[in-house]
Design an enzyme around this catalytic site. Sequence first.
Site, PDB file in Angstrom:
ATOM      1  NE  ARG A 299       4.099   6.765   1.343  1.00  0.00           N
ATOM      2  CZ  ARG A 299       4.404   5.524   1.921  1.00  0.00           C
ATOM      3  NH1 ARG A 299       4.736   4.523   1.309  1.00  0.00           N
ATOM      4  NH2 ARG A 299       4.073   5.297   3.013  1.00  0.00           N
TER       5      ARG A 299
ATOM      6  NE  ARG B 266      10.012   6.086   8.770  1.00  0.00           N
ATOM      7  CZ  ARG B 266       9.258   6.023   7.672  1.00  0.00           C
ATOM      8  NH1 ARG B 266       9.291   4.960   6.762  1.00  0.00           N
ATOM      9  NH2 ARG B 266       8.096   6.575   7.702  1.00  0.00           N
TER      10      ARG B 266
ATOM     11  N   PRO C 269       0.669  -1.061  -0.030  1.00  0.00           N
ATOM     12  CG  PRO C 269      -0.195  -0.993   2.096  1.00  0.00           C
ATOM     13  CD  PRO C 269       0.384  -2.011   1.231  1.00  0.00           C
ATOM     14  CG  ASN C 270      -0.196   4.228   1.166  1.00  0.00           C
ATOM     15  OD1 ASN C 270      -1.169   4.986   0.838  1.00  0.00           O
ATOM     16  ND2 ASN C 270      -0.343   3.821   2.359  1.00  0.00           N
TER      17      ASN C 270
ATOM     18  CD  GLU D  10      11.512  -7.351   5.216  1.00  0.00           C
ATOM     19  OE1 GLU D  10      10.205  -7.088   4.896  1.00  0.00           O
ATOM     20  OE2 GLU D  10      11.967  -7.288   6.152  1.00  0.00           O
TER      21      GLU D  10
ATOM     22  CE1 TYR E 133       8.940   5.055   2.753  1.00  0.00           C
ATOM     23  CE2 TYR E 133       7.532   6.934   2.933  1.00  0.00           C
ATOM     24  CZ  TYR E 133       7.972   5.859   3.474  1.00  0.00           C
ATOM     25  OH  TYR E 133       7.351   5.197   4.556  1.00  0.00           O
TER      26      TYR E 133
ATOM     27  CG  HIS F 106      11.169  -2.254   4.616  1.00  0.00           C
ATOM     28  ND1 HIS F 106       9.746  -2.176   4.193  1.00  0.00           N
ATOM     29  CD2 HIS F 106      11.355  -3.567   5.042  1.00  0.00           C
ATOM     30  CE1 HIS F 106       9.171  -3.369   4.640  1.00  0.00           C
ATOM     31  NE2 HIS F 106      10.025  -4.098   5.247  1.00  0.00           N
TER      32      HIS F 106
ATOM     33  CB  ALA G   7       1.491  -0.077   6.071  1.00  0.00           C
TER      34      ALA G   7
ATOM     35  CG  ASN H  64       8.281  -1.962   0.277  1.00  0.00           C
ATOM     36  OD1 ASN H  64       7.652  -2.179   1.520  1.00  0.00           O
ATOM     37  ND2 ASN H  64       9.037  -1.003  -0.004  1.00  0.00           N
TER      38      ASN H  64
ATOM     39  CG  HIS I   6       5.500  -2.236  10.109  1.00  0.00           C
ATOM     40  ND1 HIS I   6       6.585  -2.348  10.330  1.00  0.00           N
ATOM     41  CD2 HIS I   6       5.117  -1.327   9.059  1.00  0.00           C
ATOM     42  CE1 HIS I   6       7.264  -1.580   9.402  1.00  0.00           C
ATOM     43  NE2 HIS I   6       6.291  -0.913   8.870  1.00  0.00           N
TER      44      HIS I   6
HETATM   45  C1  DQA Z   1       8.189   1.257   3.862  1.00  0.00           C
HETATM   46  C2  DQA Z   1       8.314   1.344   5.155  1.00  0.00           C
HETATM   47  C3  DQA Z   1       6.822   1.259   6.066  1.00  0.00           C
HETATM   48  O1  DQA Z   1       6.945   1.143   7.430  1.00  0.00           O
HETATM   49  C4  DQA Z   1       5.846   2.186   5.442  1.00  0.00           C
HETATM   50  O2  DQA Z   1       4.532   1.722   5.806  1.00  0.00           O
HETATM   51  C5  DQA Z   1       5.918   1.977   3.783  1.00  0.00           C
HETATM   52  C6  DQA Z   1       7.279   2.039   3.373  1.00  0.00           C
HETATM   53  C7  DQA Z   1       9.627   1.408   3.174  1.00  0.00           C
HETATM   54  O3  DQA Z   1       9.787   0.974   1.921  1.00  0.00           O
HETATM   55  O4  DQA Z   1      10.342   2.009   3.608  1.00  0.00           O
HETATM   56  O5  DQA Z   1       4.696   2.297   3.403  1.00  0.00           O
HETATM   57  O6  DQA Z   1       8.148  -0.161   3.647  1.00  0.00           O
END
Ligand code: DQA
Length: 160
Positions: free
Chosen positions: A17, A106, A9-10, A97, A22, A99, A76, A73, A79
């Site tokens: 964002r 963080r 997501p996102n 994986e 990022y 990130h 969110a 990836n 977690h």
């Molecule tokens: C993320 C880190 C996650 O905590 C966050 O919710 C993301 C992006 C990263 O790529 O750093 O959406 O996965």
Amino acid sequence: MKVVVIQGPNLNMLGVREQQIYGPMKLEQIHAQMKDFADKNNMEIEFFQSNLEGEIVDKIQECYGEAQGIIINAAAYTHTSIAIRDAITAVAIPTIEVHISNIHRREEFRKENMIAPVCASSIVGFGPFGYHLAMLGMSQIMQEVQALQAQQAAAQQQQA
Ligand code: DQA
């Protein structure tokens, strides 16, 4: 050898964002670089992004029998999602994986990671370059798998 890249997501909002975390790169640009690496290294590659947990679970399940590697990836869901973790365990495909940010530096809640214990490797904090590192890692894993398969085939032929 096929690798499926799954983005949570996102991540479709990359480039928009929280650029201070990022960076400015868009998801399409990251994927274009990964495709380039795949083409140069004889790897088939497919990209998938979803904001929905169940769709990500479905995609992981679809990889069974179809893909030899997964780069994920889970964003969110990393977690929180036992469902995504169980799907990775179920298909038993080597999974890396990624990130973009260093989740360990963080908020406290980002230190909880459901996915990492069932992955071959985790790459965090390298920005979008982490996806390139994941491709390097995946091509290494795939070479090792191919070498093992060739060894097994040779051993079977000797027995016959
Ligand atoms: C993320 C880190 C996650 O905590 C966050 O919710 C993301 C992006 C990263 O790529 O750093 O959406 O996965």
